[in-house]
Scaffold this active site. Structure first.
Site, PDB file in Angstrom:
ATOM      1  N   SER A  41       0.819  -1.212   0.000  1.00  6.80           N
ATOM      2  CA  SER A  41       0.000   0.000   0.000  1.00  6.80           C
ATOM      3  C   SER A  41       0.855   1.266   0.000  1.00  6.80           C
ATOM      4  O   SER A  41       0.483   2.274  -0.613  1.00  6.80           O
ATOM      5  CB  SER A  41      -0.950   0.013   1.200  1.00  6.80           C
ATOM      6  OG  SER A  41      -0.244  -0.125   2.406  1.00  6.80           O
ATOM      7  N   GLU A  62       2.145  -0.763  15.288  1.00  6.36           N
ATOM      8  CA  GLU A  62       2.917   0.460  15.091  1.00  6.36           C
ATOM      9  C   GLU A  62       3.766   0.834  16.308  1.00  6.36           C
ATOM     10  O   GLU A  62       4.926   1.242  16.157  1.00  6.36           O
ATOM     11  CB  GLU A  62       1.976   1.610  14.734  1.00  6.36           C
ATOM     12  CG  GLU A  62       1.354   1.507  13.351  1.00  6.36           C
ATOM     13  CD  GLU A  62       0.136   0.603  13.293  1.00  6.36           C
ATOM     14  OE1 GLU A  62      -0.404   0.408  12.183  1.00  6.36           O
ATOM     15  OE2 GLU A  62      -0.275   0.106  14.370  1.00  6.36           O
ATOM     16  N   PHE A  87      -2.296   5.943  12.295  1.00  7.27           N
ATOM     17  CA  PHE A  87      -1.862   4.916  13.243  1.00  7.27           C
ATOM     18  C   PHE A  87      -0.440   5.167  13.727  1.00  7.27           C
ATOM     19  O   PHE A  87      -0.111   4.900  14.888  1.00  7.27           O
ATOM     20  CB  PHE A  87      -1.974   3.532  12.607  1.00  7.27           C
ATOM     21  CG  PHE A  87      -3.336   3.241  12.044  1.00  7.27           C
ATOM     22  CD1 PHE A  87      -4.475   3.476  12.790  1.00  7.27           C
ATOM     23  CD2 PHE A  87      -3.485   2.755  10.761  1.00  7.27           C
ATOM     24  CE1 PHE A  87      -5.735   3.233  12.279  1.00  7.27           C
ATOM     25  CE2 PHE A  87      -4.747   2.500  10.235  1.00  7.27           C
ATOM     26  CZ  PHE A  87      -5.872   2.742  10.995  1.00  7.27           C
ATOM     27  N   ARG A 171      -0.076   8.203  -1.478  1.00 12.69           N
ATOM     28  CA  ARG A 171       0.303   7.003  -2.216  1.00 12.69           C
ATOM     29  C   ARG A 171       0.420   7.244  -3.716  1.00 12.69           C
ATOM     30  O   ARG A 171       1.375   6.824  -4.341  1.00 12.69           O
ATOM     31  CB  ARG A 171      -0.758   5.910  -2.036  1.00 12.69           C
ATOM     32  CG  ARG A 171      -0.945   5.390  -0.642  1.00 12.69           C
ATOM     33  CD  ARG A 171      -1.680   4.073  -0.732  1.00 12.69           C
ATOM     34  NE  ARG A 171      -2.658   3.912   0.326  1.00 12.69           N
ATOM     35  CZ  ARG A 171      -3.400   2.831   0.467  1.00 12.69           C
ATOM     36  NH1 ARG A 171      -3.289   1.842  -0.387  1.00 12.69           N
ATOM     37  NH2 ARG A 171      -4.266   2.744   1.452  1.00 12.69           N
TER      38      ARG A 171
END
Length: 318
Positions: A41, A62, A87, A171
């Site tokens: 991702s 995380e 996160f 992204r």
């Protein structure tokens, strides 16, 4: 510095990032990639292919991953940790604060899907507050490159300098605004368009929107400067004050909550150093939603049209 014609980038931002990280790792064998199960991702899978023994997938943990990065940094390694921005900053805040920054370690944090760039992943994955959180940690450097041309220099700068760095990233393809020879210097903003009536200070995907707004305002007889504040911390206070004094009116634009991010940094500085009217374009008292990025920018007021409206509003306050 700017391209002759704005267009979507030829490659995705995540691809440009991974290429830059691989290049940096070829020059520095201490660089390692750490992921929270986001190799695909966030686009770091090619790094694992090139350096199979220098990539660690910690899974969706995380806080554990940041602690691991702190330990690796203490041994002389240079970890680049990748996770979705919400996160990374919310779940691992204590580890970033105590294990990394408090210990003055050398850890690089890449927060993916910044703001509305999370798009169809929706509100649970949409960080509107990550910059605000990271700004409260002493000596953390926060950057948000606007496109794929300036990104490689940002990655090289992170790799070559000691400290905790947080980079916001998207992204997919973004609008290409810089030529390949554009400069990136930590703590030094890029003035992309000069102006005399107002100044628009933007970061990330909002730099393109700011440029479009400036061009639209020019057609209406309003001269608006545009500044790419790619380094949100440390803020280029000298440039902010210079243009506040020159123009007398300021608008900030960010893909983030208006509280805690670029708008807060600019207004805090000006309140102490050079008070002028300021208007902020950003997320206002909202959680994220599901939708395309284009829809969400319209939904949350992150467009050139919104910037134009704020410029006119701030000019009316002078």
């Amino acid at each position: 510095m700017l391209v002759n014609e704005f267009a979507p980038s030829a490659k995705e931002l995540r691809a440009a990032y991974c290429e830059a990280l691989i290049d940096a790792a070829r020059k520095n064998d201490k660089i390692v990639a750490v992921d929270a199960d986001v190799q695909y991702s966030m686009g770091t899978k090619p790094f694992y292919d090139v350096f199979p023994h220098r990539g660690i997938n910690c899974g969706i943990m995380e806080a554990h991953a940041v602690g691991l990065c702190a330990g690796m940094s203490a041994t002389g390694l240079v970890p680049f940790f990748h996770a979705f921005g919400c996160f990374l900053t919310r779940r691992a805040f204590d580890q970033i604060f105590l294990s990394c920054a408090y210990q003055d370690l050398n850890v690089k944090l890449i927060g993916g899907d910044s703001g509305v760039c999370a798009a169809v992943n929706g509100g649970t994955h949409m960080p509107f507050e990550d910059v605000g959180l990271m700004r409260t940690i002493p000596n953390v450097t926060i950057i948000e490159p606007a496109d794929t041309s300036i990104l490689p220099t940002a990655v090289k700068t992170m790799a070559d300098n000691h400290g905790v760095y947080f980079m916001r990233s998207c992204r997919r393809n973004v609008m290409q605004i810089y030529r390949d020879d554009a400069k990136f210097t930590i703590g030094k903003a890029n003035v992309l368009r000069d102006g005399s009536d107002a100044v628009i200070i933007a970061c990330g995907i909002m730099v393109y929107e700011a440029l479009m707004a400036s061009m639209a305002l020019q057609e209406q007889g309003i001269s608006a400067a545009v500044i790419d504040m790619h380094t949100i911390k440390p803020l280029d206070g000298e440039t902010v004050v210079k243009y506040a004094a020159k123009c007398g009116a300021v608008v900030t634009a960010e893909n983030h909550n208006v509280v805690g991010g670029l708008g807060s940094a600019v207004t805090e500085l000006l309140a102490e150093s050079y008070p002028v009217p300021v208007e902020r374009v950003g997320i206002v008292e909202s959680f994220g939603e599901v939708g395309t990025q284009e829809f969400l920018q319209q939904r949350f007021g992150l467009t050139a049209r919104n910037i134009v409206e704020k410029v006119k509003k701030v000019l009316g306050r002078e």
